[in-house]
Design an enzyme around this catalytic site. Structure first.
Site, PDB file in Angstrom:
ATOM      1  N   CYS A 140      40.828  29.875  11.575  1.00  0.00           N
ATOM      2  CA  CYS A 140      40.949  29.198  12.868  1.00  0.00           C
ATOM      3  C   CYS A 140      40.002  27.999  13.022  1.00  0.00           C
ATOM      4  CB  CYS A 140      40.776  30.226  13.977  1.00  0.00           C
ATOM      5  SG  CYS A 140      41.588  29.761  15.508  1.00  0.00           S
ATOM      6  N   ARG A 199      47.449  28.138  25.226  1.00  0.00           N
ATOM      7  CA  ARG A 199      46.924  28.606  23.939  1.00  0.00           C
ATOM      8  C   ARG A 199      48.017  29.362  23.209  1.00  0.00           C
ATOM      9  NH1 ARG A 199      41.689  28.110  23.045  1.00  0.00           N
ATOM     10  NH2 ARG A 199      41.562  29.777  21.508  1.00  0.00           N
ATOM     11  N   HIS A 207      43.557  35.730  12.884  1.00  0.00           N
ATOM     12  CA  HIS A 207      42.371  36.526  13.208  1.00  0.00           C
ATOM     13  C   HIS A 207      42.764  37.980  13.015  1.00  0.00           C
ATOM     14  CE1 HIS A 207      39.571  33.627  14.896  1.00  0.00           C
ATOM     15  NE2 HIS A 207      40.561  33.032  15.511  1.00  0.00           N
TER      16      HIS A 207
HETATM   17  N1  GLN Z   1      38.418  26.506  19.524  1.00  0.00           N
HETATM   18  C1  GLN Z   1      39.512  26.365  18.597  1.00  0.00           C
HETATM   19  C2  GLN Z   1      40.852  26.373  19.269  1.00  0.00           C
HETATM   20  O1  GLN Z   1      40.968  26.806  20.390  1.00  0.00           O
HETATM   21  C3  GLN Z   1      39.431  27.480  17.558  1.00  0.00           C
HETATM   22  C4  GLN Z   1      39.743  28.834  18.135  1.00  0.00           C
HETATM   23  C5  GLN Z   1      39.434  29.978  17.226  1.00  0.00           C
HETATM   24  O2  GLN Z   1      38.732  29.824  16.218  1.00  0.00           O
HETATM   25  N2  GLN Z   1      39.878  31.140  17.578  1.00  0.00           N
HETATM   26  O3  GLN Z   1      41.814  25.955  18.660  1.00  0.00           O
END
Ligand code: GLN
Length: 255
Positions: free
Chosen positions: A102, A137, A203
């Protein structure tokens, strides 16, 4: 008296910024690598590479792992990594294997534009960039089909990111999205592969549910370190298989 020559193999696993880049269970990836080494009699030393580490620390690692983070932590890390950029580039170019999750994956590209519009300069090893539009998101379970690890395999996991990553023409995705959003919610591609470096949005963490990926990284790391072909002892992955079947059922896919 001759001293006994030990043929025990060992690996130094570099964990990049464990205090800052480590969300949604990414620590589990370290546990899996360590355990799968130990179960096979391979010594695995975990070395934290953080704000107080230097380039020499980074260059001593046989395998690198980096997790994800929120934008704030990513800004701190991007700033600090400027000091270690050359060493990290050298490591990746040399083929030292690595798994970057990520925010860690985003770091491998040319830039990351945060949800607040800050443009963070990144490593620039992978021909790609990431922009976070600050809306919707991309969250949920994900399944990706890949052929990177010998034969067709399905990666299963969980994604949670705001950033949308776009690959350049010279870079290969990790796989094709079967379920979920993937790198940018448009082209049905997920992650990227360059030499022995793997970047992904998975993740969850990714390795407990996808042990073949853990073994791929361990095998590559040993082969590079010892300059010989390595065949890893098979382990009992019944529990991982059970977990995979449960998720696959939930996602209505065949694995
Ligand atoms: N902050 C980054 C995003 O929102 C990475 C998020 C993450 O590593 N889970 O894309």
């Amino acid at each position: 008296m001759k001293s006994a020559i030990s043929n025990q193999k060992s690996l130094i696993i570099g964990w990049l910024y464990p205090d800052l880049m480590n969300t949604y269970g990414d620590t589990g990836n370290i546990t899996v690598i360590k355990k799968r080494c130990l179960w096979r009699g391979i010594n695995a030393e975990i070395k934290s590479i953080g704000l107080n580490s230097n380039e020499k620390d980074l260059l001593s690692c046989d395998l690198l792992l980096m997790g994800g983070a929120q934008d704030t932590q990513q800004e701190i890390v991007a700033k600090d990594l400027k000091r270690k950029k050359d060493a990290l580039k050298e490591t990746i170019e040399k083929g030292i294997p690595g798994l970057y999750i990520c925010g860690g994956f985003q770091y491998l590209g040319n830039y990351y534009k945060t949800a607040d519009g800050h443009k963070l300069e990144q490593l620039g090893v992978l021909d790609m960039y990431t922009e976070n539009p600050g809306r919707k998101r991309l969250i949920g379970n994900i399944a990706v089909e890949t052929e990177i690890f010998g034969g067709k395999k399905i990666l299963l996991g969980f994604e949670n990111h705001g950033g949308r990553t776009v690959l350049g023409k010279t870079i290969v995705p990790l796989g094709k999205v079967l379920k979920g959003f993937g790198s940018n919610d448009k082209d049905k591609e997920e992650g990227a592969v360059y030499k022995n470096t793997i970047g992904t949005y998975f993740h969850g963490p990714i390795l407990p549910k996808n042990p073949f990926l853990a073994d791929y990284l361990i095998k590559k790391a040993l082969e590079i370190k010892y300059g010989e072909e390595i065949s890893l002892e098979k382990l009992n992955d019944e529990l991982a298989e059970k977990a995979r079947k449960t998720i696959a059922k939930r996602l209505s896919i065949a694995i």
